[in-house]
Design a protein around this motif. Structure first.
Motif, PDB file in Angstrom:
ATOM      1  N   ASP A 184      20.959  -8.767  -1.256  1.00 49.83           N
ATOM      2  CA  ASP A 184      22.231  -8.427  -0.507  1.00 49.83           C
ATOM      3  C   ASP A 184      21.207  -6.372  -0.793  1.00 49.83           C
ATOM      4  O   ASP A 184      21.685  -5.235   0.147  1.00 49.83           O
ATOM      5  CB  ASP A 184      23.167  -8.059  -1.487  1.00 49.83           C
ATOM      6  N   VAL A 185      20.595  -5.922  -2.112  1.00 44.70           N
ATOM      7  CA  VAL A 185      20.158  -4.624  -1.842  1.00 44.70           C
ATOM      8  C   VAL A 185      19.346  -4.475  -2.600  1.00 44.70           C
ATOM      9  O   VAL A 185      18.986  -5.418  -4.021  1.00 44.70           O
ATOM     10  CB  VAL A 185      20.370  -3.348  -2.936  1.00 44.70           C
ATOM     11  N   CYS A 186      18.010  -4.308  -2.592  1.00 41.51           N
ATOM     12  CA  CYS A 186      16.349  -4.553  -2.755  1.00 41.51           C
ATOM     13  C   CYS A 186      15.606  -3.097  -2.626  1.00 41.51           C
ATOM     14  O   CYS A 186      15.352  -2.662  -1.608  1.00 41.51           O
ATOM     15  CB  CYS A 186      15.331  -5.331  -2.456  1.00 41.51           C
ATOM     16  N   GLY A 187      15.072  -2.341  -3.617  1.00 39.10           N
ATOM     17  CA  GLY A 187      14.336  -1.309  -3.891  1.00 39.10           C
ATOM     18  C   GLY A 187      12.574  -1.394  -3.991  1.00 39.10           C
ATOM     19  O   GLY A 187      11.678  -2.575  -4.909  1.00 39.10           O
ATOM     20  N   LEU A 188      12.121  -0.848  -2.524  1.00 36.60           N
ATOM     21  CA  LEU A 188      10.522  -1.682  -2.693  1.00 36.60           C
ATOM     22  C   LEU A 188       9.874   0.148  -2.898  1.00 36.60           C
ATOM     23  O   LEU A 188       9.771   0.637  -2.310  1.00 36.60           O
ATOM     24  CB  LEU A 188      10.362  -1.613  -1.374  1.00 36.60           C
ATOM     25  N   LEU A 189       8.969   0.028  -4.145  1.00 39.25           N
ATOM     26  CA  LEU A 189       8.128   0.982  -4.334  1.00 39.25           C
ATOM     27  C   LEU A 189       6.423   0.863  -4.016  1.00 39.25           C
ATOM     28  O   LEU A 189       6.189  -0.388  -3.881  1.00 39.25           O
ATOM     29  CB  LEU A 189       7.987   0.860  -6.177  1.00 39.25           C
ATOM     30  N   LEU A 190       6.748   1.703  -2.882  1.00 39.33           N
ATOM     31  CA  LEU A 190       5.005   1.708  -1.686  1.00 39.33           C
ATOM     32  C   LEU A 190       3.922   1.797  -2.878  1.00 39.33           C
ATOM     33  O   LEU A 190       4.053   2.990  -2.849  1.00 39.33           O
ATOM     34  CB  LEU A 190       4.923   1.598  -0.639  1.00 39.33           C
ATOM     35  N   LYS A 191       3.269   1.881  -4.303  1.00 41.80           N
ATOM     36  CA  LYS A 191       2.004   2.448  -4.930  1.00 41.80           C
ATOM     37  C   LYS A 191       1.290   2.805  -3.996  1.00 41.80           C
ATOM     38  O   LYS A 191       0.044   2.124  -3.751  1.00 41.80           O
ATOM     39  CB  LYS A 191       1.778   1.422  -5.795  1.00 41.80           C
ATOM     40  N   GLY A 192       0.599   4.086  -4.325  1.00 43.85           N
ATOM     41  CA  GLY A 192      -0.813   4.872  -3.379  1.00 43.85           C
ATOM     42  C   GLY A 192      -2.069   5.141  -4.566  1.00 43.85           C
ATOM     43  O   GLY A 192      -2.764   5.210  -4.469  1.00 43.85           O
ATOM     44  N   GLY A 193      -1.724   3.956  -5.524  1.00 44.99           N
ATOM     45  CA  GLY A 193      -2.770   3.655  -6.832  1.00 44.99           C
ATOM     46  C   GLY A 193      -2.105   3.320  -7.953  1.00 44.99           C
ATOM     47  O   GLY A 193      -1.219   2.393  -7.899  1.00 44.99           O
ATOM     48  N   ALA A 216      11.187  -4.203  -6.284  1.00 40.69           N
ATOM     49  CA  ALA A 216       9.662  -4.733  -6.393  1.00 40.69           C
ATOM     50  C   ALA A 216       8.518  -3.847  -6.147  1.00 40.69           C
ATOM     51  O   ALA A 216       9.327  -2.756  -5.648  1.00 40.69           O
ATOM     52  CB  ALA A 216       9.735  -6.350  -5.102  1.00 40.69           C
ATOM     53  N   SER A 217       7.798  -4.234  -5.863  1.00 41.15           N
ATOM     54  CA  SER A 217       6.678  -3.162  -5.487  1.00 41.15           C
ATOM     55  C   SER A 217       5.101  -4.291  -4.926  1.00 41.15           C
ATOM     56  O   SER A 217       5.408  -5.241  -4.615  1.00 41.15           O
ATOM     57  CB  SER A 217       5.849  -2.683  -6.918  1.00 41.15           C
ATOM     58  N   VAL A 218       4.630  -2.976  -4.205  1.00 41.74           N
ATOM     59  CA  VAL A 218       3.660  -3.346  -3.051  1.00 41.74           C
ATOM     60  C   VAL A 218       2.240  -2.063  -3.289  1.00 41.74           C
ATOM     61  O   VAL A 218       2.807  -1.145  -3.695  1.00 41.74           O
ATOM     62  CB  VAL A 218       4.511  -3.491  -2.001  1.00 41.74           C
ATOM     63  N   ASP A 219       1.026  -2.999  -3.233  1.00 43.19           N
ATOM     64  CA  ASP A 219      -0.341  -2.081  -3.737  1.00 43.19           C
ATOM     65  C   ASP A 219      -0.588  -1.656  -2.050  1.00 43.19           C
ATOM     66  O   ASP A 219      -0.949  -2.257  -1.104  1.00 43.19           O
ATOM     67  CB  ASP A 219      -0.991  -2.943  -4.047  1.00 43.19           C
ATOM     68  N   SER A 220       0.001  -0.301  -1.833  1.00 42.55           N
ATOM     69  CA  SER A 220      -0.356  -0.234  -0.608  1.00 42.55           C
ATOM     70  C   SER A 220      -1.835   0.926  -0.523  1.00 42.55           C
ATOM     71  O   SER A 220      -2.390   0.571   0.891  1.00 42.55           O
ATOM     72  CB  SER A 220       0.397   1.296  -0.798  1.00 42.55           C
ATOM     73  N   THR A 221      -2.452   0.486  -1.397  1.00 44.69           N
ATOM     74  CA  THR A 221      -3.886   0.591  -1.264  1.00 44.69           C
ATOM     75  C   THR A 221      -4.498  -0.228  -0.481  1.00 44.69           C
ATOM     76  O   THR A 221      -5.775  -0.077   0.238  1.00 44.69           O
ATOM     77  CB  THR A 221      -4.933   1.432  -2.722  1.00 44.69           C
ATOM     78  N   LEU A 222      -4.237  -1.355  -0.475  1.00 41.95           N
ATOM     79  CA  LEU A 222      -4.735  -2.695   0.278  1.00 41.95           C
ATOM     80  C   LEU A 222      -3.577  -2.891   1.068  1.00 41.95           C
ATOM     81  O   LEU A 222      -4.458  -3.805   2.015  1.00 41.95           O
ATOM     82  CB  LEU A 222      -4.679  -3.480  -1.148  1.00 41.95           C
ATOM     83  N   LEU A 223      -2.724  -2.951   1.110  1.00 39.41           N
ATOM     84  CA  LEU A 223      -1.884  -3.777   2.405  1.00 39.41           C
ATOM     85  C   LEU A 223      -0.773  -2.949   2.240  1.00 39.41           C
ATOM     86  O   LEU A 223      -1.452  -1.654   2.414  1.00 39.41           O
ATOM     87  CB  LEU A 223      -1.014  -4.533   1.427  1.00 39.41           C
ATOM     88  N   PHE A 224      -0.645  -3.169   3.662  1.00 40.12           N
ATOM     89  CA  PHE A 224      -0.217  -2.339   4.930  1.00 40.12           C
ATOM     90  C   PHE A 224       1.212  -3.325   5.338  1.00 40.12           C
ATOM     91  O   PHE A 224       1.516  -4.357   5.422  1.00 40.12           O
ATOM     92  CB  PHE A 224      -0.705  -2.354   6.772  1.00 40.12           C
ATOM     93  N   LEU A 225       2.589  -2.532   5.992  1.00 42.45           N
ATOM     94  CA  LEU A 225       3.310  -2.986   5.991  1.00 42.45           C
ATOM     95  C   LEU A 225       3.975  -2.883   7.265  1.00 42.45           C
ATOM     96  O   LEU A 225       4.493  -1.156   7.849  1.00 42.45           O
ATOM     97  CB  LEU A 225       4.905  -2.344   5.375  1.00 42.45           C
ATOM     98  N   THR A 226       3.492  -3.747   8.104  1.00 48.00           N
ATOM     99  CA  THR A 226       4.220  -3.456   9.483  1.00 48.00           C
ATOM    100  C   THR A 226       5.580  -3.520  10.148  1.00 48.00           C
ATOM    101  O   THR A 226       6.277  -3.776   9.135  1.00 48.00           O
ATOM    102  CB  THR A 226       3.160  -4.545  10.559  1.00 48.00           C
TER     103      THR A 226
END
Length: 429
Positions: A184-193, A216-226
């Motif tokens: 229903d609701v999700c907070g996503l942290l896109l880590k720059g390091g 949740a969290s995603v490593d933005s240094t390696l991954l790209f969210l189109t």
């Protein structure tokens, strides 16, 4: 000069009475340790004949809403002492830091509803000792892997990882949909390091304040969210970004329909207050913006970064053109027919609208207009066929109509001259 040989000295053993005191101290310490270990709080045993207690332990039913760590331990029979409790389970229980209720149950008990033992009902491997499972609010019984049962500290660590709220780590599109977008609701942290301590502290506080929200969290240094990056601040190494998703409709199952979601991106600096405000707005449905397509996770490349940069430039150009159009003065409007071309056009449109409203005339679709035009052309061809001249009346090709008329006129003129000659002769007589 020769070396002088040293005299050998022999050390006498200490008196026996001096060794008795240290040995007695060690023995007393060991007895105290085992005595205190035996004085540990007793782990409660689940009554296998109490169906309500069993349902609470197995499925988390009831008002308590607790999670349980349960050890399969046979019940003593005929008044015997029975087998000792596993030291791994006992040490984890004595530690007390895991958010779980410890209990013991006889897994050889046959459940009356199914006629199966607890081992058979929940597919627990009896050969793996000690047999420990986790159940309750977290779900039906799930056996703890044997690799986590070497020490009590390892068991406690696993229980914390399983039961304490934590941000899910996402690396694939499937995980993003299941663990975040379908909530229903999700907070996503896109880590720059590597996250700083204040970022970890802020996420921990959000997890504690909003237990119903998935983080949740995603490593933005390696991954790209189109389909998402263009709505967020541009990626800069070392800087973290945060976005909140709120599901609009649909789901992952075919019966649920297409999954649709909306977002609230964080434009300010990353702090607990700004993240907390964003999550609160999402829960209340404020400032949410629908996105046309779901985000997909891909490996970050220069090509993707360049495509995303072009999207940002196009959006900036559109916003700039819109701002320029808004600054232009509004075009001159004609409210009545003042004799000008625009005024006459507006008058025709007004009368046409009144006529359509009075006669309940609906505007024609392009298909209907094309059909009317087709019928009109067919009628024109039919009328043209009716007026077609027959072959006998047609003039020969290359013979102009003026020449034929001229020949007739000459023939008539000759006759008139002969009549005049006749008249003259009669007059002579």
């Amino acid at each position: 000069m020769g070396r002088v040989a040293k005299k050998k000295t022999t050390q006498k053993a200490p008196p026996l009475d001096k060794l008795l005191k240290p040995a007695a101290g060690v023995a007393l310490a060991m007895l105290g340790y085992y005595f205190m270990k035996g004085m540990s709080a007793e782990i409660p045993r689940i009554d296998v004949n109490d169906s309500l207690a069993l349902r609470e332990v197995f499925f988390g039913e009831g008002a308590s809403g607790k999670d349980f760590a349960v050890l399969c331990h046979p019940e003593a029979k005929d008044g015997s002492v029975g087998l000792p409790v596993s030291s791994v389970f006992q040490d984890s229980h004595d530690d007390g830091s895991a958010p779980v209720e410890y209990a013991i149950i006889d897994c050889d008990h046959v459940l009356p509803d199914s006629g199966k033992t607890i081992y058979e009902k929940f597919k627990l491997n009896k050969k793996k000792r000690p047999t420990i499972f986790v159940s309750g609010k977290v779900g039906p019984p799930k056996q703890v892997p044997e690799k986590h049962l070497k020490t009590g500290a390892m068991l406690t660590k696993l229980l914390k990882q399983m039961l304490e709220p934590h941000a899910a780590k996402i690396e694939k599109t499937k995980e993003l949909k299941e663990k975040c977008l379908n909530k229903d609701v999700c907070g996503l942290l896109l880590k720059g390091g590597k996250p700083e301590p204040f970022v970890k502290h802020a996420m921990a506080n959000l997890l504690g304040k909003y237990p119903s929200v998935q983080f949740a969290s995603v490593d933005s240094t390696l991954l790209f969210l189109t389909n998402l990056e263009e709505y967020l601040p541009e990626y800069v190494a070392g800087e973290h970004r945060f976005v909140v998703f709120k599901k609009v409709s649909g789901g992952l199952a075919e019966a649920d329909g297409r999954l649709k979601t909306s977002i609230i991106p964080l434009e300010d600096s990353l702090t607990f207050n700004s993240m907390n405000s964003l999550v609160s707005n999402a829960l209340n449905g404020k400032q949410v913006k629908k996105i046309p397509a779901l985000p997909n996770i891909k490996t970050r490349t220069r090509k993707l970064e360049e495509a995303e940069r072009q999207k940002r430039d196009r959006k900036k150009d559109q916003a700039r053109r819109k701002a320029q159009d808004d600054q232009k003065p509004p075009p001159q409007t004609f409210s009545a027919n003042d004799g000008s071309k625009e005024g006459r056009r507006l008058e025709r449109e007004r009368r046409r609208a009144e006529h359509n409203a009075q006669n309940n005339v609906k505007p024609k679709t392009p298909e209907e207009i094309a059909e009317i035009e087709k019928k009109r052309r067919e009628r024109m061809e039919e009328e043209a066929a009716k007026w077609k001249i027959e072959g006998e009346d047609e003039a020969e090709e290359g013979t102009p109509f003026e020449e034929e008329d001229a020949g007739d006129e000459e023939f008539e003129d000759i006759d008139d001259e002969e009549e005049d000659d006749d008249e003259d002769v009669l007059d002579l007589d």
